[in-house]
Scaffold this motif. Sequence first.
Motif, PDB file in Angstrom:
ATOM      1  N   PHE A  42     -14.864  12.260  49.168  1.00 27.80           N
ATOM      2  CA  PHE A  42     -14.022  13.396  48.815  1.00 27.80           C
ATOM      3  C   PHE A  42     -12.799  12.932  48.039  1.00 27.80           C
ATOM      4  CE2 PHE A  42     -16.379  15.201  52.489  1.00 27.80           C
ATOM      5  CZ  PHE A  42     -16.938  16.293  51.827  1.00 27.80           C
ATOM      6  N   SER A  43     -12.062  13.898  47.484  1.00 30.02           N
ATOM      7  CA  SER A  43     -10.877  13.585  46.690  1.00 30.02           C
ATOM      8  C   SER A  43      -9.879  12.760  47.506  1.00 30.02           C
ATOM      9  CB  SER A  43     -10.239  14.904  46.233  1.00 30.02           C
ATOM     10  OG  SER A  43      -9.168  14.630  45.381  1.00 30.02           O
ATOM     11  N   GLY A  44      -9.363  11.720  46.885  1.00 27.45           N
ATOM     12  CA  GLY A  44      -8.382  10.876  47.548  1.00 27.45           C
ATOM     13  C   GLY A  44      -8.970   9.773  48.396  1.00 27.45           C
ATOM     14  N   ALA A  45     -10.306   9.657  48.402  1.00 24.29           N
ATOM     15  CA  ALA A  45     -10.963   8.645  49.247  1.00 24.29           C
ATOM     16  C   ALA A  45     -10.736   7.223  48.735  1.00 24.29           C
ATOM     17  CB  ALA A  45     -12.466   8.929  49.326  1.00 24.29           C
ATOM     18  N   GLY A  46     -10.361   7.106  47.449  1.00 27.49           N
ATOM     19  CA  GLY A  46     -10.125   5.779  46.882  1.00 27.49           C
ATOM     20  C   GLY A  46     -11.203   5.338  45.902  1.00 27.49           C
ATOM     21  N   LYS A  47     -12.038   6.264  45.459  1.00 25.30           N
ATOM     22  CA  LYS A  47     -13.161   5.931  44.572  1.00 25.30           C
ATOM     23  C   LYS A  47     -12.682   5.343  43.244  1.00 25.30           C
ATOM     24  CE  LYS A  47     -14.580  10.239  44.406  1.00 25.30           C
ATOM     25  NZ  LYS A  47     -13.540  10.911  45.211  1.00 25.30           N
ATOM     26  N   SER A  48     -11.762   6.034  42.592  1.00 22.12           N
ATOM     27  CA  SER A  48     -11.299   5.557  41.278  1.00 22.12           C
ATOM     28  C   SER A  48     -10.570   4.227  41.414  1.00 22.12           C
ATOM     29  CB  SER A  48     -10.366   6.585  40.633  1.00 22.12           C
ATOM     30  OG  SER A  48     -11.069   7.775  40.389  1.00 22.12           O
ATOM     31  N   THR A  49      -9.779   4.105  42.468  1.00 24.74           N
ATOM     32  CA  THR A  49      -9.050   2.850  42.672  1.00 24.74           C
ATOM     33  C   THR A  49     -10.030   1.695  42.868  1.00 24.74           C
ATOM     34  OG1 THR A  49      -7.261   4.106  43.699  1.00 24.74           O
ATOM     35  CG2 THR A  49      -7.261   1.728  44.070  1.00 24.74           C
ATOM     36  N   LEU A  50     -11.066   1.922  43.666  1.00 22.01           N
ATOM     37  CA  LEU A  50     -12.058   0.862  43.898  1.00 22.01           C
ATOM     38  C   LEU A  50     -12.767   0.507  42.586  1.00 22.01           C
ATOM     39  CD1 LEU A  50     -13.231  -0.923  46.122  1.00 22.01           C
ATOM     40  CD2 LEU A  50     -15.002   0.790  46.491  1.00 22.01           C
ATOM     41  N   LEU A  51     -13.098   1.530  41.789  1.00 23.03           N
ATOM     42  CA  LEU A  51     -13.758   1.271  40.498  1.00 23.03           C
ATOM     43  C   LEU A  51     -12.845   0.440  39.590  1.00 23.03           C
ATOM     44  CD1 LEU A  51     -16.471   2.276  39.036  1.00 23.03           C
ATOM     45  CD2 LEU A  51     -14.915   3.709  37.704  1.00 23.03           C
ATOM     46  N   ARG A  52     -11.564   0.802  39.552  1.00 23.85           N
ATOM     47  CA  ARG A  52     -10.610   0.123  38.672  1.00 23.85           C
ATOM     48  C   ARG A  52     -10.279  -1.273  39.155  1.00 23.85           C
ATOM     49  NH1 ARG A  52      -7.344   3.395  35.467  1.00 23.85           N
ATOM     50  NH2 ARG A  52      -5.452   2.453  36.262  1.00 23.85           N
ATOM     51  N   LEU A  53     -10.581  -1.560  40.415  1.00 28.31           N
ATOM     52  CA  LEU A  53     -10.421  -2.928  40.914  1.00 28.31           C
ATOM     53  C   LEU A  53     -11.494  -3.857  40.313  1.00 28.31           C
ATOM     54  CD1 LEU A  53      -9.577  -2.166  44.646  1.00 28.31           C
ATOM     55  CD2 LEU A  53      -8.171  -3.575  43.139  1.00 28.31           C
ATOM     56  N   ILE A  54     -12.647  -3.266  39.924  1.00 26.79           N
ATOM     57  CA  ILE A  54     -13.752  -4.097  39.425  1.00 26.79           C
ATOM     58  C   ILE A  54     -13.409  -4.738  38.082  1.00 26.79           C
ATOM     59  CG2 ILE A  54     -16.183  -4.067  38.664  1.00 26.79           C
ATOM     60  CD1 ILE A  54     -16.690  -1.868  40.764  1.00 26.79           C
ATOM     61  N   ASN A  55     -12.611  -4.041  37.251  1.00 22.77           N
ATOM     62  CA  ASN A  55     -12.201  -4.700  35.995  1.00 22.77           C
ATOM     63  C   ASN A  55     -10.706  -5.030  35.985  1.00 22.77           C
ATOM     64  OD1 ASN A  55     -11.205  -2.146  35.702  1.00 22.77           O
ATOM     65  ND2 ASN A  55     -12.183  -1.718  33.729  1.00 22.77           N
ATOM     66  N   LEU A  56     -10.132  -5.012  37.172  1.00 22.35           N
ATOM     67  CA  LEU A  56      -8.714  -5.356  37.375  1.00 22.35           C
ATOM     68  C   LEU A  56      -7.759  -4.444  36.616  1.00 22.35           C
ATOM     69  CD1 LEU A  56      -8.106  -9.173  37.799  1.00 22.35           C
ATOM     70  CD2 LEU A  56      -8.930  -7.498  39.419  1.00 22.35           C
TER      71      LEU A  56
END
Length: 245
Positions: free
Chosen positions: A40-54
Amino acid sequence: MIHLKNVHKRFRRPEGGWFDAVRDTTLHIKAGEIFGLIGFSGAGKSTLLRLINLLERPDHGSVNVDGRDLTGLSAAELRRARQNIGMVFQQFNLMANRTVAANIAFPLEIAGWSRADIDQRVAECLDIVGLADRAGHYPAQLSGGQKQRVGIARALAPRPHVILADEPTSALDPKTTQSILDCLQDINARFGVTVVIVTHEMHVIRSICHRAALLDAGEVVELLDVTDKQVAARSALAKSLLEAA
Ligand SMILES: Nc1ncnc2c1ncn2[C@@H]1O[C@H](COP(=O)(O)OP(=O)(O)OP(=O)(O)O)[C@@H](O)[C@H]1O
Ligand SMILES: [Mg+2]
């Protein structure tokens, strides 16, 4: 292929204190997989994705892509490593003053490709996403689905091993959504590109993912296996996402 080990990311709250967006998370994504991040919104999905390419740097933990720990690279090495990781965005992020072809050429120009190599690769990528007849058009002259095809072609142009897609179909209608998912699936199947796709919709997971991680409050709470288009959901949260689909 992608190994996130105990990655943790916290943000400063505007009102003071800290917010843990991704909590001490470990995740392994295999080469050639289409892997979903759902929640759900705010779960951290985008942040986790953006961690993959730093694009987000973890407070601790390691990010290993294609056998290299990205957190240990210099700025120049990281720029080179990122050419191996394409990114596709919900709002397309195209440059309005560049033609379709020039948008796709952009990452190749940055990477220092020759004009002849750029022209050849742009033509190939236009063909792959089915937009060969739109090379000279500007983004404003395209439908949403066509814009996203340009976004995918731009991500694919430098021949990355990985494509990260953050809600690539959330701005599109259902029919266009399916055609964009098909396009990503086609690229995965033809070129073996590993795809990590963020979504809050279970039908996206069902449609193209091999596996998915269900995120809640910055943690992976369940790994979903997608077999024969059925998702075996164990947790109540996964079931609620299935029912919402
Ligand atoms: N740069 C930032 N500064 C402060 N807080 C942030 C920042 N980026 C994200 N957050 C917070 O971290 C949490 C997780 O955000 P994230 O964008 O990863 O969630 P998400 O699962 O992608 O949500 P959505 O489905 O709405 O896109 C949210 O509470 C968000 O407000
Ligand atoms: Mg998000």
